[in-house]
Design a protein around this motif. Structure first.
Motif, PDB file in Angstrom:
ATOM      1  N   PRO A 199       0.802  -1.229   0.000  1.00  0.00           N
ATOM      2  CA  PRO A 199       0.000   0.000   0.000  1.00  0.00           C
ATOM      3  C   PRO A 199       0.836   1.282   0.000  1.00  0.00           C
ATOM      4  CG  PRO A 199      -0.209  -1.144   2.095  1.00  0.00           C
ATOM      5  CD  PRO A 199       0.715  -1.936   1.265  1.00  0.00           C
ATOM      6  N   LEU A 200       2.147   1.152   0.176  1.00  0.00           N
ATOM      7  CA  LEU A 200       2.967   2.355   0.310  1.00  0.00           C
ATOM      8  C   LEU A 200       3.429   2.888  -1.038  1.00  0.00           C
ATOM      9  CD1 LEU A 200       5.208   1.328   3.326  1.00  0.00           C
ATOM     10  CD2 LEU A 200       3.012   2.464   3.295  1.00  0.00           C
ATOM     11  N   ALA A 251       9.899   3.525  -0.099  1.00  0.00           N
ATOM     12  CA  ALA A 251       9.447   2.271   0.503  1.00  0.00           C
ATOM     13  C   ALA A 251       9.888   1.079  -0.342  1.00  0.00           C
ATOM     14  CB  ALA A 251       7.931   2.282   0.653  1.00  0.00           C
ATOM     15  N   TRP A 252       9.917   1.265  -1.654  1.00  0.00           N
ATOM     16  CA  TRP A 252      10.345   0.186  -2.547  1.00  0.00           C
ATOM     17  C   TRP A 252      11.778  -0.234  -2.229  1.00  0.00           C
ATOM     18  CZ3 TRP A 252       9.286  -3.398  -6.041  1.00  0.00           C
ATOM     19  CH2 TRP A 252      10.239  -3.752  -6.974  1.00  0.00           C
ATOM     20  N   GLY A 294       8.360   5.917   4.246  1.00  0.00           N
ATOM     21  CA  GLY A 294       7.377   5.707   3.189  1.00  0.00           C
ATOM     22  C   GLY A 294       5.971   5.687   3.754  1.00  0.00           C
ATOM     23  N   ALA A 295       5.800   4.992   4.884  1.00  0.00           N
ATOM     24  CA  ALA A 295       4.472   4.875   5.499  1.00  0.00           C
ATOM     25  C   ALA A 295       3.971   6.237   5.958  1.00  0.00           C
ATOM     26  CB  ALA A 295       4.523   3.905   6.678  1.00  0.00           C
ATOM     27  N   VAL A 296       4.865   7.017   6.553  1.00  0.00           N
ATOM     28  CA  VAL A 296       4.436   8.321   7.051  1.00  0.00           C
ATOM     29  C   VAL A 296       4.097   9.242   5.888  1.00  0.00           C
ATOM     30  CG1 VAL A 296       5.191  10.350   8.308  1.00  0.00           C
ATOM     31  CG2 VAL A 296       5.698   8.092   9.195  1.00  0.00           C
ATOM     32  N   SER A 297       4.872   9.139   4.793  1.00  0.00           N
ATOM     33  CA  SER A 297       4.653  10.093   3.708  1.00  0.00           C
ATOM     34  C   SER A 297       3.337   9.822   2.980  1.00  0.00           C
ATOM     35  CB  SER A 297       5.818  10.061   2.722  1.00  0.00           C
ATOM     36  OG  SER A 297       5.772   8.866   1.993  1.00  0.00           O
ATOM     37  N   VAL A 298       2.829   8.581   3.000  1.00  0.00           N
ATOM     38  CA  VAL A 298       1.508   8.383   2.389  1.00  0.00           C
ATOM     39  C   VAL A 298       0.415   8.320   3.446  1.00  0.00           C
ATOM     40  CG1 VAL A 298       2.407   7.241   0.347  1.00  0.00           C
ATOM     41  CG2 VAL A 298       1.736   5.867   2.311  1.00  0.00           C
TER      42      VAL A 298
END
Lengths: 456, 102
Positions: free
Chosen positions: A281-282, A295-296, A371-375
């Motif tokens: 989902p990120l 995140a990738w 990555g999680a925080v940015s989305v």
């Protein structure tokens, strides 16, 4: 083989594009195509390094004796070892859905007997359970392949990328394929085969199984998700990440409760594999190409650092078992004296699992976290943090026990030669070395990504 | 009802029965048989895909036939491996002190 994989890596980096090879000169759609892009090359080098080091560590245990010649066990171990190596490389290079199926089956057939090399009833039933899960997984994958072929009459990933439409039949086929692959990767709730199988195998075999074999189906999921499918469903991505988080939380707690060292490491494998599934989902949500996002890179680094750390842990655990004669966590006191370097390797590998600096696990988890925080996926960020705390708990439990001073009733300790203890240390230091990669999306992993849709 | 549809439904039924057996049956041998049922269903589906894909004028599409042969060989060797494990398991001594050794 290691040299060959480095050569592929060097070529891919120098030309900054993917290497392709059509088997027998037949181009897709008729022929099969092998293709090495950035991640494939990185995976191949990782596989080569780990297999070489684990192979060295397995030599004393599986050496053919001077007098009696080759025993059945040593012969079978090395044959299966090479089988795993070739199947893994095929998984990383294949571009054809059916070819991937064959590679997966090769991998299963090489990996399952590794579990039951000692022929005890317990390991035999663990191997049988592993085989049945793996077979169920591959038959579901094959069912998905038929449905895809019946719809699009193509099996090559690049060709399919251009053809595929967003419709019910495709979704069902892909769901079946991913479900099958998840059973093979051992994500919660399909993980129950892994702990008995990985903890029962001889230490070098567990290291290969935990570090490399379960990564292959995950790699195929990545290929399907990013190379074949043009559309990304957010519900499906959420489901995958949900299964991943459940693995992290549930199996970390289970790892904490184990009384056997090897079982604990096996549960921690399920937990760490869960992190890989958080990536879905990120990606793509912030408008970048999926492989441009942080995140990738984080997820690929997590895959690689876990592979090195887990190989180090299993080899170190094998040596500790050899030194003490058992692996009950409560009675590990004195292991620090008998096998100091193994305990050190275990602790360093543990740093990477917890995500403490300096280690590959730290960089990977920070990338996933940012990555999680940015989305704005807060629950994923929380899971990553809680998972790190739980990992710290179970690693420190073991390290604390091993370094405790042994009481009066110490069983006879066997002092191991240092040359054998160096190997897990090297593996652990590889995991640390990944930690010196700068904290940004890695261009290298994008090589060959952008042309994936265009085909050969 | 066209033959392709009939065979497709048969395949679906086989896969359904197999999947049910795989989940419900506790005995490894029965699980293995269920796996073979699913396998048979999937291979039948390959046949259907080959027949349906024959719109181009061939009497049938040869690619699924090539695939299904590989699939059968793989399923056969998988079953052989599983049966071998089962035989070894039934011959292995069932010791109670299993937990104390490494």
């Amino acid at each position: 083989m290691l040299l060959l994989s480095f050569a592929v890596l060097a070529l891919v980096v120098r030309n900054y594009s993917a290497l392709g090879y059509d088997l027998g000169g037949w181009a897709p759609p008729l022929g099969l195509r092998l293709r090495a892009d950035g991640i494939s090359a990185a995976m191949m080098v990782m596989t080569g390094l780990i297999l070489c080091l684990v192979g060295l560590s397995a030599r004393p245990e599986f050496q053919s004796s001077e007098t009696g010649g080759e025993t059945r066990k040593t012969l079978v171990f090395w044959a299966l070892f090479l089988g795993v190596a070739s199947a893994l490389n095929l998984v990383f290079l294949a571009q054809d859905l059916f070819n991937l199926f064959v590679a997966l089956e090769l991998l299963t057939f090489a990996a399952v007997p590794l579990v039951s090399l000692d022929g005890r009833a317990k390991t035999l039933s663990a191997a049988l359970r592993y085989l049945l899960f793996a077979l169920a997984g591959s038959v579901l994958y094959l069912l998905g392949v038929v449905l895809i072929y019946a719809n699009y009459a193509a099996l090559d990933l690049g060709t399919l990328h251009g053809l595929i439409r967003n419709e019910a039949a495709t979704s069902i086929a892909v769901a079946l394929m991913i479900a099958g692959l998840m059973a093979k990767t051992a994500v919660f709730p399909l993980h129950i085969w892994l702990p008995p199988a990985h903890s029962g195998a001889p230490a070098p075999a567990s290291a290969i199984l935990s570090a490399l074999v379960i990564k292959a189906p995950f790699f195929i999921i990545l290929r399907l998700w990013f190379d074949m499918l043009p559309m990304n469903s957010t519900t499906a991505a959420g489901l995958l990440a949900g299964a991943g988080s459940a693995s992290i939380l549930f199996c970390s707690v289970l790892a904490l409760r184990q009384s056997r060292l090897k079982l604990m490491i096996a549960y921690s494998t399920v937990a760490q594999v869960g992190y890989l599934f958080l990536v879905f989902p990120l990606l793509g949500a912030d408008g970048l190409a999926p492989w441009g996002s942080i995140a990738w890179s984080g997820s690929i680094l997590q895959l690689m650092s876990h592979a090195f750390a887990k190989a180090a842990m299993f080899v170190a655990a094998g040596l500790i078992v050899e030194a003490l004669g058992h692996d009950r966590i409560d009675d590990l006191a004195g292991a620090g004296k008998a096998a100091p370097l193994s305990v050190l390797a275990f602790a360093i590998a543990g740093l990477s699992l917890m995500g403490l600096p300096p280690s590959g696990g730290f960089v990977a988890k920070v990338m996933l976290l940012s990555g999680a925080v940015s989305v704005g996926e807060w629950w994923i960020a929380v899971t990553i943090l809680v998972g790190g705390v739980l990992a710290a708990a179970y690693v420190f439990r073991v390290v604390g026990k091993t370094t405790a001073s042994p009481g009066a009733d110490v069983p006879n300790l066997m002092i191991l030669p240092r040359s054998r203890e160096i190997i897990p240390l090297i593996l652990a230091l590889c995991a640390v070395a990944i930690g010196f990669i700068p904290l940004q999306p890695l261009d290298f992993l994008d090589i060959g990504r952008s042309v994936a849709g265009v085909g050969p | 009802m066209s033959p392709a549809l009939l065979f497709g439904l048969c395949a679906a039924a086989l896969i359904g029965i197999g999947l049910f057996g795989l989940i419900v049956q506790p005995d490894p041998l029965r699980k293995l048989l269920s796996f073979n049922l699913i396998g048979a269903g999937v291979f039948l589906l390959f046949g259907v895909a080959g027949k349906r894909g024959a719109a181009v004028g061939f009497s049938s599409d040869p690619v699924p036939q090539a695939l299904v042969i590989t699939g059968i060989v793989v399923a056969f060797s998988a079953s052989a491996l599983a049966v071998a494990l089962l035989v070894r398991l039934s011959e292995a001594p069932d010791r109670a002190d299993e937990d104390d050794e490494i």
